[in-house]
Design an enzyme around this catalytic site. Sequence first.
Site, PDB file in Angstrom:
ATOM      1  N   CYS A   2       0.851  -1.186   0.000  1.00 18.50           N
ATOM      2  CA  CYS A   2       0.000   0.000   0.000  1.00 18.50           C
ATOM      3  C   CYS A   2       0.888   1.239   0.000  1.00 18.50           C
ATOM      4  O   CYS A   2       1.882   1.312   0.714  1.00 18.50           O
ATOM      5  CB  CYS A   2      -0.938   0.080   1.180  1.00 18.50           C
ATOM      6  SG  CYS A   2      -2.148  -1.227   1.210  1.00 18.50           S
ATOM      7  N   ARG A  30       4.201  -0.491  -4.729  1.00 19.90           N
ATOM      8  CA  ARG A  30       3.907  -0.949  -3.363  1.00 19.90           C
ATOM      9  C   ARG A  30       2.600  -1.736  -3.286  1.00 19.90           C
ATOM     10  O   ARG A  30       2.285  -2.341  -2.261  1.00 19.90           O
ATOM     11  CB  ARG A  30       3.821   0.255  -2.422  1.00 19.90           C
ATOM     12  CG  ARG A  30       5.126   1.001  -2.277  1.00 19.90           C
ATOM     13  CD  ARG A  30       4.940   2.198  -1.383  1.00 19.90           C
ATOM     14  NE  ARG A  30       4.656   1.822  -0.030  1.00 19.90           N
ATOM     15  CZ  ARG A  30       5.558   1.682   0.931  1.00 19.90           C
ATOM     16  NH1 ARG A  30       6.820   1.885   0.670  1.00 19.90           N
ATOM     17  NH2 ARG A  30       5.204   1.343   2.149  1.00 19.90           N
ATOM     18  N   TRP A  80      -2.594  -2.897  -1.740  1.00 15.47           N
ATOM     19  CA  TRP A  80      -2.266  -4.324  -1.826  1.00 15.47           C
ATOM     20  C   TRP A  80      -3.189  -4.988  -0.821  1.00 15.47           C
ATOM     21  O   TRP A  80      -3.040  -4.810   0.386  1.00 15.47           O
ATOM     22  CB  TRP A  80      -0.801  -4.562  -1.471  1.00 15.47           C
ATOM     23  CG  TRP A  80      -0.350  -5.966  -1.719  1.00 15.47           C
ATOM     24  CD1 TRP A  80       0.041  -6.513  -2.907  1.00 15.47           C
ATOM     25  CD2 TRP A  80      -0.225  -7.022  -0.745  1.00 15.47           C
ATOM     26  NE1 TRP A  80       0.383  -7.824  -2.738  1.00 15.47           N
ATOM     27  CE2 TRP A  80       0.237  -8.176  -1.429  1.00 15.47           C
ATOM     28  CE3 TRP A  80      -0.464  -7.113   0.614  1.00 15.47           C
ATOM     29  CZ2 TRP A  80       0.468  -9.371  -0.790  1.00 15.47           C
ATOM     30  CZ3 TRP A  80      -0.237  -8.321   1.250  1.00 15.47           C
ATOM     31  CH2 TRP A  80       0.226  -9.438   0.546  1.00 15.47           C
ATOM     32  N   ASN A 104      -1.870   2.925   5.346  1.00 12.87           N
ATOM     33  CA  ASN A 104      -0.943   1.831   5.040  1.00 12.87           C
ATOM     34  C   ASN A 104      -0.608   1.164   6.361  1.00 12.87           C
ATOM     35  O   ASN A 104      -0.056   1.819   7.247  1.00 12.87           O
ATOM     36  CB  ASN A 104       0.327   2.381   4.371  1.00 12.87           C
ATOM     37  CG  ASN A 104       1.428   1.343   4.281  1.00 12.87           C
ATOM     38  OD1 ASN A 104       1.148   0.148   4.220  1.00 12.87           O
ATOM     39  ND2 ASN A 104       2.667   1.774   4.274  1.00 12.87           N
ATOM     40  N   GLY A 105      -0.969  -0.105   6.502  1.00 12.89           N
ATOM     41  CA  GLY A 105      -0.682  -0.800   7.749  1.00 12.89           C
ATOM     42  C   GLY A 105      -1.776  -1.811   8.030  1.00 12.89           C
ATOM     43  O   GLY A 105      -2.534  -2.185   7.135  1.00 12.89           O
ATOM     44  N   GLU A 498      17.718 -18.130  -6.116  1.00 13.38           N
ATOM     45  CA  GLU A 498      17.287 -16.772  -6.450  1.00 13.38           C
ATOM     46  C   GLU A 498      16.832 -16.695  -7.915  1.00 13.38           C
ATOM     47  O   GLU A 498      15.844 -16.017  -8.234  1.00 13.38           O
ATOM     48  CB  GLU A 498      18.424 -15.781  -6.163  1.00 13.38           C
ATOM     49  CG  GLU A 498      18.187 -14.352  -6.610  1.00 13.38           C
ATOM     50  CD  GLU A 498      16.925 -13.696  -6.045  1.00 13.38           C
ATOM     51  OE1 GLU A 498      16.315 -14.229  -5.103  1.00 13.38           O
ATOM     52  OE2 GLU A 498      16.534 -12.646  -6.592  1.00 13.38           O
ATOM     53  N   LYS A 502      13.165 -15.505  -9.160  1.00 11.42           N
ATOM     54  CA  LYS A 502      12.989 -14.417 -10.133  1.00 11.42           C
ATOM     55  C   LYS A 502      12.116 -14.880 -11.292  1.00 11.42           C
ATOM     56  O   LYS A 502      11.204 -14.177 -11.712  1.00 11.42           O
ATOM     57  CB  LYS A 502      14.378 -13.975 -10.621  1.00 11.42           C
ATOM     58  CG  LYS A 502      14.537 -12.563 -10.977  1.00 11.42           C
ATOM     59  CD  LYS A 502      14.573 -11.552  -9.849  1.00 11.42           C
ATOM     60  CE  LYS A 502      14.157 -11.996  -8.536  1.00 11.42           C
ATOM     61  NZ  LYS A 502      14.083 -11.217  -7.418  1.00 11.42           N
ATOM     62  N   GLU A 505       8.495 -15.294 -10.095  1.00 10.80           N
ATOM     63  CA  GLU A 505       7.823 -14.016  -9.802  1.00 10.80           C
ATOM     64  C   GLU A 505       7.331 -13.312 -11.056  1.00 10.80           C
ATOM     65  O   GLU A 505       6.216 -12.822 -11.079  1.00 10.80           O
ATOM     66  CB  GLU A 505       8.817 -13.058  -9.118  1.00 10.80           C
ATOM     67  CG  GLU A 505       8.994 -13.261  -7.657  1.00 10.80           C
ATOM     68  CD  GLU A 505       9.914 -12.196  -7.074  1.00 10.80           C
ATOM     69  OE1 GLU A 505      11.087 -12.100  -7.508  1.00 10.80           O
ATOM     70  OE2 GLU A 505       9.480 -11.467  -6.190  1.00 10.80           O
ATOM     71  N   HIS A 521      18.531 -37.076  -5.876  1.00 12.27           N
ATOM     72  CA  HIS A 521      17.877 -37.641  -4.688  1.00 12.27           C
ATOM     73  C   HIS A 521      16.373 -37.422  -4.696  1.00 12.27           C
ATOM     74  O   HIS A 521      15.720 -37.534  -3.665  1.00 12.27           O
ATOM     75  CB  HIS A 521      18.496 -37.046  -3.419  1.00 12.27           C
ATOM     76  CG  HIS A 521      19.942 -37.386  -3.261  1.00 12.27           C
ATOM     77  ND1 HIS A 521      20.377 -38.620  -2.830  1.00 12.27           N
ATOM     78  CD2 HIS A 521      21.058 -36.665  -3.537  1.00 12.27           C
ATOM     79  CE1 HIS A 521      21.703 -38.642  -2.817  1.00 12.27           C
ATOM     80  NE2 HIS A 521      22.145 -37.459  -3.254  1.00 12.27           N
ATOM     81  N   LYS A 619       5.904  -4.535  -3.247  1.00 10.16           N
ATOM     82  CA  LYS A 619       7.335  -4.351  -2.993  1.00 10.16           C
ATOM     83  C   LYS A 619       7.708  -4.563  -1.523  1.00 10.16           C
ATOM     84  O   LYS A 619       8.427  -5.490  -1.209  1.00 10.16           O
ATOM     85  CB  LYS A 619       7.752  -2.957  -3.475  1.00 10.16           C
ATOM     86  CG  LYS A 619       9.254  -2.712  -3.430  1.00 10.16           C
ATOM     87  CD  LYS A 619       9.996  -3.560  -4.429  1.00 10.16           C
ATOM     88  CE  LYS A 619      11.489  -3.296  -4.406  1.00 10.16           C
ATOM     89  NZ  LYS A 619      12.204  -4.329  -5.179  1.00 10.16           N
TER      90      LYS A 619
HETATM   91  O1  M6R Z   1      12.557  -5.450   1.413  1.00  7.77           O
HETATM   92  P1  M6R Z   1      13.031  -6.857   1.693  1.00  7.77           P
HETATM   93  O2  M6R Z   1      14.361  -7.120   1.106  1.00  7.77           O
HETATM   94  O3  M6R Z   1      12.978  -7.196   3.157  1.00  7.77           O
HETATM   95  O4  M6R Z   1      11.981  -7.785   0.985  1.00  7.77           O
HETATM   96  C1  M6R Z   1      11.999  -9.164   1.158  1.00  7.77           C
HETATM   97  C2  M6R Z   1      11.166  -9.875   0.116  1.00  7.77           C
HETATM   98  O5  M6R Z   1       9.818  -9.501   0.248  1.00  7.77           O
HETATM   99  C3  M6R Z   1      11.630  -9.558  -1.291  1.00  7.77           C
HETATM  100  O6  M6R Z   1      12.966  -9.891  -1.469  1.00  7.77           O
HETATM  101  C4  M6R Z   1      10.775 -10.315  -2.321  1.00  7.77           C
HETATM  102  O7  M6R Z   1      11.046 -11.678  -2.242  1.00  7.77           O
HETATM  103  C5  M6R Z   1      11.004  -9.750  -3.708  1.00  7.77           C
HETATM  104  N1  M6R Z   1       9.770  -9.742  -4.416  1.00  7.77           N
HETATM  105  C6  M6R Z   1      11.999 -10.502  -4.491  1.00  7.77           C
HETATM  106  O8  M6R Z   1      12.095 -10.148  -5.812  1.00  7.77           O
END
Ligand code: M6R
Length: 624
Positions: A2, A30, A80, A104-105, A498, A502, A505, A521, A619
């Site tokens: 948000c 966000r 969000w 936001n919260g 990672e 990516k 996502e 395994h 985000k």
């Molecule tokens: O702001 P942060 O690094 O704490 O965020 C952690 C995760 O939410 C963040 O890395 C998330 O996995 C991203 N979408 C990765 O691309």
Amino acid sequence: MCGIFGYFSTIANQDIIKILIKGLYNLEYRGYDSAGIAMLDINLNVYSYKSQGKVSRLDALLETQLHNNFIPAGIAHTRWATNGPPTENNSHPHHSDEFWVVHNGIINNEEELKKLLTRNGYSFYSDTDTEIIPKLISYHKSMGKTLVDAITDTLQSIEGTYAVLILQKNVDQIIGAKNGSPLVVGLDDTSQTFVFSSEISPVVEHTRKILTLEDNQLILINQSGIDLFIDMVTRENVDIQKQVETTVLTKESASKGGYDHFMLKEIHEQSKAIKDTMGPQNDTYYRLNSEFGNVNLGGLKEADQKLREINRIVLLGVGTSYNACQLGKLYFERITRIPCSAEESPDYHLNDPIIDSSTLAICISQSGETKDTVNALEEVKTKGGFALGITNRVDSQISKLTDAGVYNHIGPEISVASTKAFTSQCLLLLMFAIYFGRQRDLGKDEGQDLIESLKELPALVEQTLQLEDQIKSLAQKYANQKHMFVIGRKYNAPIAMEAALKIKEVTYIKAEGYNAGVLKHGPIALIEPGFLTLALAPKDSIFDGMTNSMKQITARGGSIIAITSEDAPVIEHAQDVIRIPKTREKLYPFLLTPVYQLFAYHLAVCKGLDPDKPRNLAKSVTVE
Ligand code: M6R
């Protein structure tokens, strides 16, 4: 998670709708489930418009509205969804008869507060917790309280987190307050203009003078400027100047700079991000100390003695930041010989972790606001551990709660999928490892050797980025894949995790990351003709092991894209081969990373997806 935005100016004849919408576009990463705004017209009536979906839908809706009758005072929100689906009805601003609020919260004692209001004749039109806020303010005001008391009593009764902006019917003012969620106010003294925002990027096109609110602070802005700035607990005035700073961010840092997407821009910024991490603000390699084979990390200076006493390290993060922790663990144990573990932050505080005063926790978070990592950090502090932070957001919650820490200083990362922040986090962890190593057994020569090789990284990453055309055509070739594996070993195993995250996502392809040694395994059961595996296989000490894994895959009809180094022999078992520059083993993660990032990005584009705003994600995740 948000974004809230607000604008108040004493200069008449401004297009407030355009200003609010622009602010929302800048905050959209966000959250982008729905958006809404509320403004005052010249008669001080409140008008509110909302729309399900991205900001562009609200923008299109507002095209049809008259822009003339509004004064420059308005609040805005991009959502969000947490409480209730992303419908127009659940979109912010939420209101009572008199107050409109963006929030936001999260309110944890929602039920209790709703009951109080229901008993007193209030009803609710949405599924959100936010609707409680304007109604509770109205309720307190109806009990004869002053406006400020009604608001502070409302906010103090909330268990949870908030950053709110409040607009009131018939009053030309905006009130902002926060606890646990971020809120800044841009101050343009010359034009008596005030810009509220969840973060700095949307503010810099108006002013670079930023007031960062602290928890429990409330600010009231009207025609006379900042009319009130108080601590809601003590009700005392706060010294504004102590919290005002001029940001180094510019308008350009918050724009796409000619790229189609922020994700692509940020991938291409990685060579610079590495330089910035090694020497913030163009101070070339300031943080690298060649003479002593060490690093200069100002943020650790005061903690130096304490850091000599620690005998165990826990790295905490989630998502991409956790993947950086996994690589950090390998660097720490190898370079410092201090036992180290990488832990996913969400459950850390639930499992009664073993922490004592010799335990060092390092919390890694791009945003510095991730609730799961904040919870883990609080557990560390409660149990007497010492905590460092690695964050990109100056003055974020994690940077304030940790005992000491270091900033990435790589400028804003706007794409939801983290790219340059990951690279910078891994680099800082390697630099931390050199620091702790030099406090202990790491020799000056070895330190110097590592430092010199770090200096080569920006050019090597730049060279790697030149492979984009080849990577793009491979993305076109494999865009129809439904499943994918990414495999690597040793330092490249966390990179496989990672890479898979990516790809998942931004492309929605079911990508799984594995240590290649684990494949046989179990996961290998999924390999069938045409199943694609991305193999991270530079010519390092485990190259032969990787070759065996690739053979096992092709023997079962699987296809392979091998990302190897230019000095590796011909890889017969791969359908496609990408060759990155040669470097030392510890540094391959930094060269493999732009390759899978570009692959994920181009896959998403080929599939017609928006890589900057993947479905269901936001985000900074400030809820549990
Ligand atoms: O702001 P942060 O690094 O704490 O965020 C952690 C995760 O939410 C963040 O890395 C998330 O996995 C991203 N979408 C990765 O691309």
